[in-house]
Design a protein around this motif. Sequence first.
Motif, PDB file in Angstrom:
ATOM      1  N   LEU A  24      16.660  33.054  78.517  1.00 56.65           N
ATOM      2  CA  LEU A  24      16.950  32.958  77.090  1.00 56.65           C
ATOM      3  C   LEU A  24      15.689  32.629  76.294  1.00 56.65           C
ATOM      4  O   LEU A  24      15.439  33.223  75.241  1.00 56.65           O
ATOM      5  CB  LEU A  24      18.039  31.920  76.830  1.00 56.65           C
ATOM      6  N   ARG A  25      14.911  31.686  76.794  1.00 55.64           N
ATOM      7  CA  ARG A  25      13.646  31.362  76.117  1.00 55.64           C
ATOM      8  C   ARG A  25      12.735  32.585  76.080  1.00 55.64           C
ATOM      9  O   ARG A  25      12.002  32.796  75.116  1.00 55.64           O
ATOM     10  CB  ARG A  25      12.942  30.213  76.811  1.00 55.64           C
ATOM     11  N   GLY A  26      12.768  33.379  77.146  1.00 56.44           N
ATOM     12  CA  GLY A  26      11.920  34.563  77.245  1.00 56.44           C
ATOM     13  C   GLY A  26      12.197  35.615  76.186  1.00 56.44           C
ATOM     14  O   GLY A  26      11.349  36.465  75.924  1.00 56.44           O
ATOM     15  N   THR A  27      13.347  35.575  75.561  1.00 54.11           N
ATOM     16  CA  THR A  27      13.640  36.520  74.485  1.00 54.11           C
ATOM     17  C   THR A  27      12.838  36.203  73.234  1.00 54.11           C
ATOM     18  O   THR A  27      12.674  37.060  72.371  1.00 54.11           O
ATOM     19  CB  THR A  27      15.137  36.515  74.111  1.00 54.11           C
ATOM     20  N   GLY A  28      12.390  34.968  73.117  1.00 57.00           N
ATOM     21  CA  GLY A  28      11.684  34.545  71.909  1.00 57.00           C
ATOM     22  C   GLY A  28      12.599  34.337  70.713  1.00 57.00           C
ATOM     23  O   GLY A  28      12.134  34.153  69.593  1.00 57.00           O
ATOM     24  N   GLN A  29      13.916  34.350  70.950  1.00 58.20           N
ATOM     25  CA  GLN A  29      14.880  34.285  69.844  1.00 58.20           C
ATOM     26  C   GLN A  29      15.627  32.958  69.744  1.00 58.20           C
ATOM     27  O   GLN A  29      16.415  32.775  68.814  1.00 58.20           O
ATOM     28  CB  GLN A  29      15.906  35.420  69.989  1.00 58.20           C
ATOM     29  N   ALA A  30      15.408  32.040  70.661  1.00 55.01           N
ATOM     30  CA  ALA A  30      16.208  30.811  70.702  1.00 55.01           C
ATOM     31  C   ALA A  30      16.159  30.042  69.379  1.00 55.01           C
ATOM     32  O   ALA A  30      17.206  29.666  68.838  1.00 55.01           O
ATOM     33  CB  ALA A  30      15.759  29.921  71.857  1.00 55.01           C
ATOM     34  N   GLU A  31      14.969  29.813  68.872  1.00 55.61           N
ATOM     35  CA  GLU A  31      14.847  29.061  67.622  1.00 55.61           C
ATOM     36  C   GLU A  31      15.477  29.820  66.462  1.00 55.61           C
ATOM     37  O   GLU A  31      16.163  29.236  65.622  1.00 55.61           O
ATOM     38  CB  GLU A  31      13.378  28.743  67.309  1.00 55.61           C
ATOM     39  N   ALA A  32      15.246  31.138  66.428  1.00 56.14           N
ATOM     40  CA  ALA A  32      15.807  31.950  65.343  1.00 56.14           C
ATOM     41  C   ALA A  32      17.333  31.944  65.397  1.00 56.14           C
ATOM     42  O   ALA A  32      17.998  31.849  64.356  1.00 56.14           O
ATOM     43  CB  ALA A  32      15.274  33.381  65.431  1.00 56.14           C
ATOM     44  N   TYR A  33      17.898  32.039  66.590  1.00 57.30           N
ATOM     45  CA  TYR A  33      19.351  32.059  66.721  1.00 57.30           C
ATOM     46  C   TYR A  33      19.957  30.717  66.353  1.00 57.30           C
ATOM     47  O   TYR A  33      20.945  30.656  65.629  1.00 57.30           O
ATOM     48  CB  TYR A  33      19.774  32.465  68.131  1.00 57.30           C
ATOM     49  N   LEU A  34      19.371  29.634  66.839  1.00 56.10           N
ATOM     50  CA  LEU A  34      19.875  28.311  66.470  1.00 56.10           C
ATOM     51  C   LEU A  34      19.756  28.113  64.960  1.00 56.10           C
ATOM     52  O   LEU A  34      20.690  27.620  64.323  1.00 56.10           O
ATOM     53  CB  LEU A  34      19.132  27.213  67.217  1.00 56.10           C
ATOM     54  N   GLY A  35      18.642  28.520  64.385  1.00 54.76           N
ATOM     55  CA  GLY A  35      18.466  28.403  62.943  1.00 54.76           C
ATOM     56  C   GLY A  35      19.498  29.210  62.170  1.00 54.76           C
ATOM     57  O   GLY A  35      20.048  28.743  61.170  1.00 54.76           O
ATOM     58  N   ALA A  36      19.779  30.421  62.636  1.00 53.78           N
ATOM     59  CA  ALA A  36      20.761  31.271  61.950  1.00 53.78           C
ATOM     60  C   ALA A  36      22.156  30.664  62.023  1.00 53.78           C
ATOM     61  O   ALA A  36      22.869  30.615  61.019  1.00 53.78           O
ATOM     62  CB  ALA A  36      20.762  32.671  62.569  1.00 53.78           C
ATOM     63  N   VAL A  37      22.542  30.197  63.197  1.00 52.54           N
ATOM     64  CA  VAL A  37      23.872  29.597  63.352  1.00 52.54           C
ATOM     65  C   VAL A  37      23.984  28.359  62.468  1.00 52.54           C
ATOM     66  O   VAL A  37      24.989  28.172  61.779  1.00 52.54           O
ATOM     67  CB  VAL A  37      24.166  29.256  64.832  1.00 52.54           C
TER      68      VAL A  37
END
Length: 150
Positions: A22-35
């Motif tokens: 999941l971290r490897g997608t580079g999207q974790a922070e963006a997804y948490l921020g969006a939610v």
Amino acid sequence: MTRLDQFLAFSADVTAFTVFQLRGTGQAEAYLGAVTDVVGEELVGDLLDRHQALGTGELDDLLRREIFSDERLGPIARNIVKLWFVGTWYELPAAWRERFGPLDGDVTFTVSAMAYTEGLLWPAIGANPPGAKGPGYGSWSGPPLIPEIA
């Protein structure tokens, strides 16, 4: 444990991908921020705290009973799963909005420019996203290889 760590732990449990992946997608922070932007810190906190408090036992049953069956948290949890797989936040169901009230940012949207190419859908089916991440010359000549599920 930080809120991001909690989000990744929850996401790993509901997607069957590892925190590392999941971290490897580079999207974790963006997804948490969006939610968080859509549903607010309180609902995100309630969901992640509920997940963290799950006891020992059959995880799938606990997730189904304690989170996915919850009328308030279930639709948010399902949206997080969809978010990881396709990179899109989908507007919460009308029944949820009627019961708990509309949310200003609750519209269907793609979280980032990279969300499509980094979606978990692609590794889950053993393929590359069309138009992105070219697999190399001649790779199109055979069918995708579906990885074995552990």
